[in-house]
Scaffold this motif. Structure first.
Motif, PDB file in Angstrom:
ATOM      1  N   CYS A  84       0.832  -1.210   0.000  1.00  0.00           N
ATOM      2  CA  CYS A  84       0.000   0.000   0.000  1.00  0.00           C
ATOM      3  C   CYS A  84       0.860   1.252   0.000  1.00  0.00           C
ATOM      4  O   CYS A  84       0.551   2.230  -0.694  1.00  0.00           O
ATOM      5  N   PHE A  85       1.939   1.227   0.768  1.00  0.00           N
ATOM      6  CA  PHE A  85       2.803   2.405   0.895  1.00  0.00           C
ATOM      7  C   PHE A  85       3.432   2.765  -0.450  1.00  0.00           C
ATOM      8  O   PHE A  85       3.314   3.901  -0.929  1.00  0.00           O
ATOM      9  N   PHE A  86       4.089   1.789  -1.078  1.00  0.00           N
ATOM     10  CA  PHE A  86       4.762   2.070  -2.343  1.00  0.00           C
ATOM     11  C   PHE A  86       3.775   2.106  -3.512  1.00  0.00           C
ATOM     12  O   PHE A  86       3.935   2.897  -4.444  1.00  0.00           O
ATOM     13  N   GLY A  87       2.749   1.259  -3.454  1.00  0.00           N
ATOM     14  CA  GLY A  87       1.762   1.248  -4.533  1.00  0.00           C
ATOM     15  C   GLY A  87       1.029   2.564  -4.659  1.00  0.00           C
ATOM     16  O   GLY A  87       0.772   3.043  -5.769  1.00  0.00           O
ATOM     17  N   SER A  88       0.710   3.182  -3.518  1.00  0.00           N
ATOM     18  CA  SER A  88      -0.052   4.439  -3.547  1.00  0.00           C
ATOM     19  C   SER A  88       0.716   5.576  -4.206  1.00  0.00           C
ATOM     20  O   SER A  88       0.124   6.539  -4.681  1.00  0.00           O
ATOM     21  N   MET A  89       2.041   5.460  -4.251  1.00  0.00           N
ATOM     22  CA  MET A  89       2.841   6.510  -4.878  1.00  0.00           C
ATOM     23  C   MET A  89       2.548   6.629  -6.372  1.00  0.00           C
ATOM     24  O   MET A  89       2.698   7.704  -6.956  1.00  0.00           O
ATOM     25  N   LEU A  90       2.119   5.527  -6.981  1.00  0.00           N
ATOM     26  CA  LEU A  90       1.884   5.516  -8.424  1.00  0.00           C
ATOM     27  C   LEU A  90       0.427   5.293  -8.807  1.00  0.00           C
ATOM     28  O   LEU A  90      -0.027   5.780  -9.847  1.00  0.00           O
ATOM     29  N   ILE A  91      -0.316   4.539  -7.977  1.00  0.00           N
ATOM     30  CA  ILE A  91      -1.687   4.197  -8.378  1.00  0.00           C
ATOM     31  C   ILE A  91      -2.735   4.882  -7.502  1.00  0.00           C
ATOM     32  O   ILE A  91      -3.917   4.555  -7.592  1.00  0.00           O
ATOM     33  N   THR A  92      -2.344   5.809  -6.685  1.00  0.00           N
ATOM     34  CA  THR A  92      -3.179   6.591  -5.749  1.00  0.00           C
ATOM     35  C   THR A  92      -3.563   5.784  -4.515  1.00  0.00           C
ATOM     36  O   THR A  92      -3.644   4.552  -4.569  1.00  0.00           O
ATOM     37  N   ASN A  93      -3.814   6.503  -3.434  1.00  0.00           N
ATOM     38  CA  ASN A  93      -4.157   5.836  -2.168  1.00  0.00           C
ATOM     39  C   ASN A  93      -5.474   5.073  -2.268  1.00  0.00           C
ATOM     40  O   ASN A  93      -5.610   3.973  -1.722  1.00  0.00           O
ATOM     41  N   VAL A 122      -5.591  -1.337   9.327  1.00  0.00           N
ATOM     42  CA  VAL A 122      -5.410   0.058   9.743  1.00  0.00           C
ATOM     43  C   VAL A 122      -4.059   0.591   9.267  1.00  0.00           C
ATOM     44  O   VAL A 122      -3.963   1.705   8.737  1.00  0.00           O
ATOM     45  N   LEU A 123      -3.010  -0.214   9.431  1.00  0.00           N
ATOM     46  CA  LEU A 123      -1.685   0.224   8.990  1.00  0.00           C
ATOM     47  C   LEU A 123      -1.594   0.294   7.471  1.00  0.00           C
ATOM     48  O   LEU A 123      -0.862   1.132   6.927  1.00  0.00           O
ATOM     49  N   GLN A 124      -2.335  -0.564   6.768  1.00  0.00           N
ATOM     50  CA  GLN A 124      -2.415  -0.432   5.312  1.00  0.00           C
ATOM     51  C   GLN A 124      -3.015   0.927   4.927  1.00  0.00           C
ATOM     52  O   GLN A 124      -2.550   1.582   3.990  1.00  0.00           O
ATOM     53  N   THR A 125      -4.036   1.318   5.663  1.00  0.00           N
ATOM     54  CA  THR A 125      -4.706   2.600   5.383  1.00  0.00           C
ATOM     55  C   THR A 125      -3.767   3.764   5.641  1.00  0.00           C
ATOM     56  O   THR A 125      -3.657   4.689   4.821  1.00  0.00           O
ATOM     57  N   ILE A 126      -3.082   3.731   6.767  1.00  0.00           N
ATOM     58  CA  ILE A 126      -2.110   4.780   7.088  1.00  0.00           C
ATOM     59  C   ILE A 126      -0.999   4.794   6.039  1.00  0.00           C
ATOM     60  O   ILE A 126      -0.575   5.855   5.572  1.00  0.00           O
ATOM     61  N   ALA A 127      -0.537   3.605   5.651  1.00  0.00           N
ATOM     62  CA  ALA A 127       0.548   3.491   4.667  1.00  0.00           C
ATOM     63  C   ALA A 127       0.138   4.082   3.325  1.00  0.00           C
ATOM     64  O   ALA A 127       0.923   4.790   2.679  1.00  0.00           O
ATOM     65  N   ALA A 128      -1.091   3.801   2.894  1.00  0.00           N
ATOM     66  CA  ALA A 128      -1.564   4.336   1.609  1.00  0.00           C
ATOM     67  C   ALA A 128      -1.687   5.858   1.663  1.00  0.00           C
ATOM     68  O   ALA A 128      -1.297   6.562   0.727  1.00  0.00           O
ATOM     69  N   ASN A 129      -2.212   6.386   2.766  1.00  0.00           N
ATOM     70  CA  ASN A 129      -2.375   7.836   2.894  1.00  0.00           C
ATOM     71  C   ASN A 129      -1.029   8.561   2.975  1.00  0.00           C
ATOM     72  O   ASN A 129      -0.880   9.669   2.449  1.00  0.00           O
ATOM     73  N   LEU A 130      -0.036   7.921   3.624  1.00  0.00           N
ATOM     74  CA  LEU A 130       1.263   8.568   3.772  1.00  0.00           C
ATOM     75  C   LEU A 130       2.183   8.307   2.579  1.00  0.00           C
ATOM     76  O   LEU A 130       2.954   9.183   2.184  1.00  0.00           O
ATOM     77  N   GLY A 131       2.118   7.122   2.003  1.00  0.00           N
ATOM     78  CA  GLY A 131       2.932   6.850   0.819  1.00  0.00           C
ATOM     79  C   GLY A 131       2.524   7.735  -0.347  1.00  0.00           C
ATOM     80  O   GLY A 131       3.369   8.212  -1.112  1.00  0.00           O
ATOM     81  N   SER A 132       1.230   7.979  -0.459  1.00  0.00           N
ATOM     82  CA  SER A 132       0.717   8.763  -1.583  1.00  0.00           C
ATOM     83  C   SER A 132       1.158  10.222  -1.551  1.00  0.00           C
ATOM     84  O   SER A 132       1.114  10.913  -2.573  1.00  0.00           O
ATOM     85  N   GLY A 138       0.137  10.672  -6.419  1.00  0.00           N
ATOM     86  CA  GLY A 138      -0.248   9.784  -5.324  1.00  0.00           C
ATOM     87  C   GLY A 138      -1.673   9.981  -4.846  1.00  0.00           C
ATOM     88  O   GLY A 138      -2.303   9.051  -4.367  1.00  0.00           O
ATOM     89  N   ASN A 139      -2.187  11.192  -4.948  1.00  0.00           N
ATOM     90  CA  ASN A 139      -3.562  11.469  -4.523  1.00  0.00           C
ATOM     91  C   ASN A 139      -4.071  12.724  -5.224  1.00  0.00           C
ATOM     92  O   ASN A 139      -3.278  13.490  -5.788  1.00  0.00           O
ATOM     93  N   PRO A 140      -5.372  12.961  -5.214  1.00  0.00           N
ATOM     94  CA  PRO A 140      -5.929  14.108  -5.955  1.00  0.00           C
ATOM     95  C   PRO A 140      -5.424  15.463  -5.496  1.00  0.00           C
ATOM     96  O   PRO A 140      -5.205  16.357  -6.322  1.00  0.00           O
ATOM     97  N   GLN A 141      -5.241  15.632  -4.166  1.00  0.00           N
ATOM     98  CA  GLN A 141      -4.810  16.956  -3.699  1.00  0.00           C
ATOM     99  C   GLN A 141      -3.388  17.275  -4.169  1.00  0.00           C
ATOM    100  O   GLN A 141      -3.062  18.419  -4.473  1.00  0.00           O
ATOM    101  N   ASN A 142      -2.528  16.255  -4.240  1.00  0.00           N
ATOM    102  CA  ASN A 142      -1.170  16.484  -4.737  1.00  0.00           C
ATOM    103  C   ASN A 142      -1.180  16.870  -6.215  1.00  0.00           C
ATOM    104  O   ASN A 142      -0.469  17.785  -6.637  1.00  0.00           O
ATOM    105  N   LEU A 143      -1.971  16.149  -6.989  1.00  0.00           N
ATOM    106  CA  LEU A 143      -2.057  16.427  -8.421  1.00  0.00           C
ATOM    107  C   LEU A 143      -2.542  17.854  -8.660  1.00  0.00           C
ATOM    108  O   LEU A 143      -2.001  18.576  -9.505  1.00  0.00           O
TER     109      LEU A 143
END
Length: 369
Positions: A84-93, A122-132, A138-143
């Motif tokens: 989730c952490f590394f995946g979210s960097m490219l495919i969004t959280n 829970v840690l997957q969720t945190i990882a996706a939100n922080l990795g992105s 990584g996420n809409p607000q960044n884009l």
């Protein structure tokens, strides 16, 4: 359509605010200037491409390869969390959680390690939100912020890298604190029954389209050229994928664009919001995110500050905290609740405590950097 609207209160709020603001600033030709078509076009293109890759089981097969080496509870947990952490960097959280949380639930059940279910999800969720937070895609607000600020990729990554490294370190510590982490896991029969890769030709085409989308993010290719290429190729290859983009999110963006655009034209409101936000972008973004989630917070605050780096850090850190601070967090909760309705309370308690701890650490880290 009504059912979808009921399930998406943020969309309803966005358009309610847009409608109310229209009574103060009557619709005119300036309305079209509110809308950031570049961000919307790139976001749409990425949604379609990632859905195409997901349809061809690309992410599940990558996870399968990684999980084959897992022997102990912490090995399995680390793979599931860092996918989730590394995946979210490219495919969004959002997509990382939609893909890997059901995968985690299946694997933990199969390996008879349901004692790890709540902490891992829970840690997957945190990882996706922080990795992105570490990449523009990584996420809409960044884009959105990457687009309107005109910052370079180096500048963006340089701004977020200390927080990304801190997030990775905190996740490693969290994994080491998991219960019975050294207990052996039973070999999972589920790995052998996962879907095979889809069409290799389609996968190659989608990867090429993904590269084109990244070039448009980096301003090498005009966004509208990318959008036309994606539309024409996907229409001819598998038109159903075009219907699987999150059009509700795109409509939410438009609603908030209209609202913030109108507010910026009311001098008294603009001056008030600028005075409240100026010099406090980070904390205002964190606090606002807890109540309206970080994407709407970004759209609302971006019109009233020029310190976009502080806003960027604030809305990403603001994804921690309450269950609605990042709408992606609701995805994990819904997926978990679908399997464990009687454990929703335990999940929310663990989620809230873990997120508050992470958020406090990030606030302290920000004060030191």
């Amino acid at each position: 359509m009504l059912e979808k609207l009921k399930k998406d209160p943020v969309l309803c709020i966005a358009w309610l605010l847009a409608l109310i603001s229209a009574f103060f600033v009557r619709p005119d030709k300036n309305y079209i200037g509110y809308i950031d078509f570049r961000s919307l076009g790139i976001l749409w293109g990425l949604m379609v491409i990632i859905q195409g890759l997901k349809e061809n089981s690309v992410f599940e097969k990558i996870g399968q390869k990684l999980l084959l080496r897992s022997k102990k509870g912490w090995h399995l947990s680390a793979v599931l969390i860092f996918m989730c952490f590394f995946g979210s960097m490219l495919i969004t959280n959002d997509v990382a959680l939609i893909t890997f949380v059901p995968f985690a639930i299946m694997m933990l059940k199969s390996c008879k390690r349901e004692d790890l279910m709540i902490p891992v999800v829970v840690l997957q969720t945190i990882a996706a939100n922080l990795g992105s937070m570490s990449t523009p895609v990584g996420n809409p607000q960044n884009l959105y912020l990457y687009g309107i600020t005109g910052m370079s990729l180096t500048e963006f990554v340089g701004c977020m890298i200390p927080y990304t490294l801190a997030a990775a370190a905190l996740l490693i510590i969290s994994i080491m604190l998991l219960p019975a982490k050294n207990r052996d896991i039973e070999a999972s029969s589920q790995l052998s029954v996962l879907k095979e890769f889809g069409s290799k030709v389609q996968i190659i085409i989608y990867l090429i389209l993904f590269a084109i989308a990244l070039l448009s993010v980096l301003r090498v290719i005009p966004w509208y050229v990318m959008a036309v290429i994606v539309f024409v190729i996907v229409l001819g290859m598998d038109y159903k994928i075009l219907f699987r983009a999150d059009y509700m999110l795109l409509l939410t963006f438009i609603g908030f664009f209209i609202f913030t655009g109108n507010m910026a034209r009311i001098d008294m409101v603009k001056e008030l919001l600028e005075s409240l936000t100026s010099g406090r972008e980070f904390m205002v973004a964190v606090i606002a995110s807890q109540f309206v989630s970080n994407v709407p917070a970004t759209l609302m605050l971006s019109g009233f500050t020029q310190n976009f780096k502080e806003l960027l850090i604030g809305v990403n850190a603001g994804g921690l905290g309450t269950l609605i601070a990042s709408m992606a967090s609701l995805i994990s909760f819904k997926l978990f609740s679908g399997e464990y309705k009687n454990r929703q309370g335990a999940y929310i308690l663990f989620f809230t405590v873990a997120n508050i701890i992470y958020l406090v650490i990030f606030i302290l880290l920000h004060s030191l950097i």
